[in-house]
Design an enzyme around this catalytic site. Sequence first.
Site, PDB file in Angstrom:
ATOM      1  N   ASP A  68     -42.001  63.593 -27.292  1.00  0.00           N
ATOM      2  CA  ASP A  68     -41.042  64.701 -27.353  1.00  0.00           C
ATOM      3  C   ASP A  68     -40.518  64.802 -28.780  1.00  0.00           C
ATOM      4  O   ASP A  68     -39.468  64.246 -29.100  1.00  0.00           O
ATOM      5  CB  ASP A  68     -39.858  64.444 -26.419  1.00  0.00           C
ATOM      6  N   ARG A  76     -37.982  61.863 -31.844  1.00  0.00           N
ATOM      7  CA  ARG A  76     -38.336  60.473 -31.556  1.00  0.00           C
ATOM      8  C   ARG A  76     -38.749  59.754 -32.837  1.00  0.00           C
ATOM      9  O   ARG A  76     -38.332  58.636 -33.097  1.00  0.00           O
ATOM     10  CB  ARG A  76     -39.478  60.402 -30.527  1.00  0.00           C
ATOM     11  N   ARG A 138     -32.301  73.845 -28.566  1.00  0.00           N
ATOM     12  CA  ARG A 138     -33.726  73.543 -28.399  1.00  0.00           C
ATOM     13  C   ARG A 138     -34.574  74.796 -28.234  1.00  0.00           C
ATOM     14  O   ARG A 138     -35.805  74.712 -28.286  1.00  0.00           O
ATOM     15  CB  ARG A 138     -33.908  72.628 -27.189  1.00  0.00           C
ATOM     16  N   LYS A 168     -42.679  74.446 -23.026  1.00  0.00           N
ATOM     17  CA  LYS A 168     -41.889  73.978 -21.887  1.00  0.00           C
ATOM     18  C   LYS A 168     -40.590  74.775 -21.800  1.00  0.00           C
ATOM     19  O   LYS A 168     -40.219  75.458 -22.744  1.00  0.00           O
ATOM     20  CB  LYS A 168     -41.613  72.478 -22.020  1.00  0.00           C
ATOM     21  N   HIS A 169     -39.892  74.762 -20.694  1.00  0.00           N
ATOM     22  CA  HIS A 169     -40.138  74.133 -19.393  1.00  0.00           C
ATOM     23  C   HIS A 169     -40.379  75.275 -18.408  1.00  0.00           C
ATOM     24  O   HIS A 169     -39.415  75.919 -17.994  1.00  0.00           O
ATOM     25  CB  HIS A 169     -38.944  73.317 -18.952  1.00  0.00           C
ATOM     26  N   HIS A 181     -32.298  66.770 -15.372  1.00  0.00           N
ATOM     27  CA  HIS A 181     -32.349  65.310 -15.444  1.00  0.00           C
ATOM     28  C   HIS A 181     -31.553  64.675 -14.304  1.00  0.00           C
ATOM     29  O   HIS A 181     -31.863  63.568 -13.874  1.00  0.00           O
ATOM     30  CB  HIS A 181     -31.774  64.815 -16.773  1.00  0.00           C
ATOM     31  N   ASP A 252     -42.800  67.764 -16.139  1.00  0.00           N
ATOM     32  CA  ASP A 252     -41.657  67.047 -16.683  1.00  0.00           C
ATOM     33  C   ASP A 252     -41.568  65.731 -15.904  1.00  0.00           C
ATOM     34  O   ASP A 252     -42.188  65.565 -14.843  1.00  0.00           O
ATOM     35  CB  ASP A 252     -40.391  67.882 -16.516  1.00  0.00           C
TER      36      ASP A 252
END
Length: 479
Positions: A68, A76, A138, A168-169, A181, A252
Amino acid sequence: MSTPEKLAEAVLLPGFAGTTAPDWLRRRIDGGLGGVVLFGRNVVDDEQVAALTTQLRSGRDGVVVGIDEEGGDVTRLDVNTGSFVPGPLALGAADDPELTTAVAAALGERLAACGVTVNFAPCADLTLAAEDPIIGVRAFGSDPAKASPHVAAYVTGLQKYGVAACAKHFPGHGAATEDSHVALPVLPRTLEELRAIELVPFAAAIRAGVRSIMSGHLVVRAWGDEPATLNRTALTDVLRGELGFTGAVITDALEMGAVSGAYGRHDGLGRSAVRALAAGADALCLGGAAFEASALDACASAIVAAVAAGELPLERLAEAASRTAALGTDPAPAQVGPVDRRLGLEAARKALRIRGEVRLDGPPLVVDVQTEPTIAAGPVPWGLGAHLAELVPGTRTLTVTPEDVDVVLEAAQGFRSVVVVTREAHRHPRVRALLAALSALDFIRVETGAPGPGGDAGPRIDTFSGSYVSLRAAAEYLA
């Protein structure tokens, strides 16, 4: 055709703990495991990531390595420093698709050098609901017509060096007010609204040749009560049939609350894996937690049992394994080198929006107001204080919680300039209360998140990103 056991392994993409590959994972990869997902917990620096991916491939070629790396707040590779490029909302604010292509290409070249084969980006979501807890910066924006060229540009740039992009998503998270989440969001859209709004950026990504698309754990009532990840209408009828997507569908993370909360974290994980494959998903992401072999065993066993029971056709599983394997193609050769922030700084400077007269009257007090980052972003270095202290001698930096009103008022005595730095203040009532309590001060606000509704009466800088380069660009402007 391979056995169900082999094919079941080939569609799994787990996360793991540590900066080297554990023995159980290496054995599993040698036996045909589809690949892995890397998170911040797996990263020290680019050289270490390159060594890790080499280690993962030591027993078998074609291992899928996903990450990601959206840039901006969700990084990351730069988890220890903050991203070397601004995030999507900043690129959308800069509104230069050629610049977006260049930024994505720089990111793709770096990922290729690290041995990553698929990047779970760009977000083709839109920033639509002020109370949206998870997308915000994002996304490239709220207008599908304006955001879509940037989604396409990002796909083109990222894939230049052989790293697969993943839009995504699907079908689009930005209008939801729950975070998948932890809960199961319901998208408040009719089919006509979806086609006119959410699906437009995904269609642009498909036209640009995106190699993979990630399903979102989102319910669209017109498609039934199952989230898109487990929904055949969403993945097979709409994504493949209506939009014409032929690449790999990646789920996901299946252990996220939107799925595991409804179907159970243990037996339900394998059950969700079967249902996702039957709906049309190909690669199953299990990367949110540091999975152990026992969790993979449960998923693989459930898939094999479903094939044996006739619930999951072997041909569907074989198709999913083939599409997953296509994401394991080694990216174009590239050398790991020093991270160059110049392009990211150029983009971050172009994204800045200045409101009112923003001018320092001497060395400032910089107040970085800390709030919890989103689960997607996690703990990444954030704040303007260190940047401005480096550029303006005499700057004092202060990191506070929203409750520290008295601390800020006391510290501000003797400073003619005060800078208050926030992250999506509109979503945090306590931050709004802090700003109201500081109204007697003549301060400049720097907003690093999605600006939200309304606006300040006083001077303000919007960066549209909390990345290293966006904060640096704001500090340079102030200095």
